[in-house]
Write a protein that holds these residues in place. Sequence first.
Motif, PDB file in Angstrom:
ATOM      1  N   TYR A 126       2.190 -16.484  -4.316  1.00 11.97           N
ATOM      2  CA  TYR A 126       2.561 -16.795  -5.697  1.00 11.97           C
ATOM      3  C   TYR A 126       1.902 -15.794  -6.621  1.00 11.97           C
ATOM      4  O   TYR A 126       0.714 -15.516  -6.515  1.00 11.97           O
ATOM      5  N   MET A 127       2.687 -15.198  -7.524  1.00 13.03           N
ATOM      6  CA  MET A 127       2.173 -14.319  -8.548  1.00 13.03           C
ATOM      7  C   MET A 127       2.460 -14.940  -9.904  1.00 13.03           C
ATOM      8  O   MET A 127       3.520 -15.505 -10.127  1.00 13.03           O
ATOM      9  N   GLY A 128       1.514 -14.812 -10.870  1.00 11.76           N
ATOM     10  CA  GLY A 128       1.511 -15.539 -12.133  1.00 11.76           C
ATOM     11  C   GLY A 128       2.839 -15.682 -12.849  1.00 11.76           C
ATOM     12  O   GLY A 128       3.666 -14.797 -12.845  1.00 11.76           O
ATOM     13  N   ASP A 129       3.013 -16.834 -13.534  1.00  9.78           N
ATOM     14  CA  ASP A 129       4.250 -17.131 -14.238  1.00  9.78           C
ATOM     15  C   ASP A 129       4.007 -17.383 -15.728  1.00  9.78           C
ATOM     16  O   ASP A 129       4.864 -17.910 -16.416  1.00  9.78           O
ATOM     17  N   TRP A 130       2.850 -17.017 -16.231  1.00 12.92           N
ATOM     18  CA  TRP A 130       2.585 -17.131 -17.652  1.00 12.92           C
ATOM     19  C   TRP A 130       2.101 -15.793 -18.163  1.00 12.92           C
ATOM     20  O   TRP A 130       1.550 -14.983 -17.424  1.00 12.92           O
ATOM     21  N   SER A 131       2.266 -15.559 -19.478  1.00 12.59           N
ATOM     22  CA  SER A 131       1.965 -14.242 -20.045  1.00 12.59           C
ATOM     23  C   SER A 131       0.494 -13.883 -19.920  1.00 12.59           C
ATOM     24  O   SER A 131       0.124 -12.715 -19.980  1.00 12.59           O
ATOM     25  N   SER A 132      -0.381 -14.886 -19.736  1.00 13.12           N
ATOM     26  CA  SER A 132      -1.821 -14.616 -19.618  1.00 13.12           C
ATOM     27  C   SER A 132      -2.314 -14.779 -18.184  1.00 13.12           C
ATOM     28  O   SER A 132      -3.511 -14.733 -17.930  1.00 13.12           O
ATOM     29  N   ASP A 133      -1.412 -14.952 -17.236  1.00  9.17           N
ATOM     30  CA  ASP A 133      -1.772 -15.277 -15.860  1.00  9.17           C
ATOM     31  C   ASP A 133      -1.712 -14.028 -14.990  1.00  9.17           C
ATOM     32  O   ASP A 133      -0.657 -13.427 -14.835  1.00  9.17           O
ATOM     33  N   VAL A 134      -2.854 -13.625 -14.424  1.00  7.65           N
ATOM     34  CA  VAL A 134      -2.900 -12.452 -13.551  1.00  7.65           C
ATOM     35  C   VAL A 134      -3.232 -12.838 -12.117  1.00  7.65           C
ATOM     36  O   VAL A 134      -3.355 -11.967 -11.256  1.00  7.65           O
ATOM     37  N   CYS A 135      -3.399 -14.126 -11.844  1.00  7.43           N
ATOM     38  CA  CYS A 135      -3.868 -14.531 -10.525  1.00  7.43           C
ATOM     39  C   CYS A 135      -2.742 -14.516  -9.497  1.00  7.43           C
ATOM     40  O   CYS A 135      -1.559 -14.559  -9.830  1.00  7.43           O
ATOM     41  N   SER A 136      -3.112 -14.467  -8.247  1.00 13.89           N
ATOM     42  CA  SER A 136      -2.192 -14.652  -7.133  1.00 13.89           C
ATOM     43  C   SER A 136      -2.771 -15.718  -6.224  1.00 13.89           C
ATOM     44  O   SER A 136      -3.989 -15.937  -6.196  1.00 13.89           O
ATOM     45  N   SER A 137      -1.895 -16.399  -5.498  1.00 12.15           N
ATOM     46  CA  SER A 137      -2.337 -17.441  -4.577  1.00 12.15           C
ATOM     47  C   SER A 137      -1.595 -17.281  -3.260  1.00 12.15           C
ATOM     48  O   SER A 137      -0.452 -16.813  -3.230  1.00 12.15           O
ATOM     49  N   ASP A 138      -2.241 -17.669  -2.164  1.00  7.22           N
ATOM     50  CA  ASP A 138      -1.657 -17.574  -0.835  1.00  7.22           C
ATOM     51  C   ASP A 138      -1.511 -18.977  -0.248  1.00  7.22           C
ATOM     52  O   ASP A 138      -2.457 -19.775  -0.268  1.00  7.22           O
ATOM     53  N   LEU A 139      -0.313 -19.269   0.278  1.00  7.33           N
ATOM     54  CA  LEU A 139      -0.070 -20.548   0.937  1.00  7.33           C
ATOM     55  C   LEU A 139      -0.022 -20.336   2.436  1.00  7.33           C
ATOM     56  O   LEU A 139       0.796 -19.562   2.942  1.00  7.33           O
TER      57      LEU A 139
ATOM     58  N   LEU B  68       1.191 -21.640   5.656  1.00 12.11           N
ATOM     59  CA  LEU B  68       2.208 -22.606   6.069  1.00 12.11           C
ATOM     60  C   LEU B  68       1.761 -23.459   7.248  1.00 12.11           C
ATOM     61  O   LEU B  68       2.264 -24.565   7.434  1.00 12.11           O
ATOM     62  N   SER B  69       0.844 -22.961   8.043  1.00 14.91           N
ATOM     63  CA  SER B  69       0.398 -23.739   9.203  1.00 14.91           C
ATOM     64  C   SER B  69      -0.499 -24.905   8.797  1.00 14.91           C
ATOM     65  O   SER B  69      -0.548 -25.929   9.481  1.00 14.91           O
ATOM     66  N   SER B  70      -1.205 -24.761   7.676  1.00 11.58           N
ATOM     67  CA  SER B  70      -2.126 -25.808   7.236  1.00 11.58           C
ATOM     68  C   SER B  70      -1.763 -26.403   5.885  1.00 11.58           C
ATOM     69  O   SER B  70      -2.398 -27.368   5.442  1.00 11.58           O
ATOM     70  N   SER B  71      -0.765 -25.799   5.199  1.00  8.63           N
ATOM     71  CA  SER B  71      -0.359 -26.220   3.847  1.00  8.63           C
ATOM     72  C   SER B  71      -1.507 -26.112   2.843  1.00  8.63           C
ATOM     73  O   SER B  71      -1.595 -26.882   1.891  1.00  8.63           O
ATOM     74  N   VAL B  72      -2.389 -25.140   3.061  1.00 11.17           N
ATOM     75  CA  VAL B  72      -3.526 -24.920   2.162  1.00 11.17           C
ATOM     76  C   VAL B  72      -3.210 -23.764   1.223  1.00 11.17           C
ATOM     77  O   VAL B  72      -2.814 -22.684   1.660  1.00 11.17           O
ATOM     78  N   LEU B  73      -3.388 -23.996  -0.087  1.00 10.02           N
ATOM     79  CA  LEU B  73      -3.177 -22.975  -1.103  1.00 10.02           C
ATOM     80  C   LEU B  73      -4.529 -22.434  -1.536  1.00 10.02           C
ATOM     81  O   LEU B  73      -5.412 -23.202  -1.936  1.00 10.02           O
TER      82      LEU B  73
END
Length: 293
Positions: A2-15, A17-22
């Motif tokens: 996931y890459m940010g969806d707001w104008s001030s959001d620079v974070c990325s997140s990894d999901l 799939l084997s553990s459903s941990v974000l």
Amino acid sequence: IYMGDWSSDVCSSDLDLSSSVLSRGNNMNRARWYSGSTVLLNGEVYIQGGSSGTDRPEVRALNGTFRLLSGADTSTFDFMYPRNFIAPDGRVFGYDSNGRMYYVNPAANGTITNVGQFASSYRASDASAAMFRPGRILQFGGNSNGALVIDITSGTPVVTPTQSMSSQRRLVNATVLPNGQVLATGGSQVHNQLTGVNNSAEIWDPTSGTWMRGPDGQRPRLYHSMSLLLPDARVLVGGGGAPGPVANLNMEVYHPPYLYDATGARATQARLTSAPAQIDIGETLYGDRKSVV
């Protein structure tokens, strides 16, 4: 990813799939609201656009770090959801909501080449697109009920109109079906309004260049709606709202015609029982055989 969806959001997140941990990832170089992400052939992710990322695209490396492509100036393009695809030669081909087409070489610092613009009647940020064959893209919806095919197999884009849909569909969703056809779901004549709503499943056939209108869904699917091909060849259609005239916290399942035989009974579905270790761009897979097309 996931890459940010707001104008001030620079974070990325990894999901995972084997553990459903974000988990929280590294920050991007730019905040990107309504950006587009494209997985490259080497597994890296090319990211372009977003309201605070108009100047340069960037690439997420396999180790999770981000590098800004200082040699690729995208400041003249519209920031909202650039349509980017992997070209047959490995570069990124894309176009913005104003129909301006380009190639990006994401290697090193990146380079960008402008390659023309298509007609205004086929543009808009709320149109949809799908690469239905390697190097061939169907663009439809948005400003009109029109549709066109963009062929980049020769390198230079060749833009050809194809049959129009049954109505204008803003915020329409595209799904590539297993038989190579393209499904259109959702949308309305007026952006995110219950005016000229089209709930039908329309399927475009690349062989004939024509649309076939199928059954209607039960709910209007507008802003923030989605469609997803399921492993069993059905299509999940859902969402729409927040904000909007509807708030659809629900899903519907569409059964395409290929799931039925001539009598209307469920057809026997083909199963892939063997396959080669890899398939290159430009090859078609037939069971355990390959042929170049």
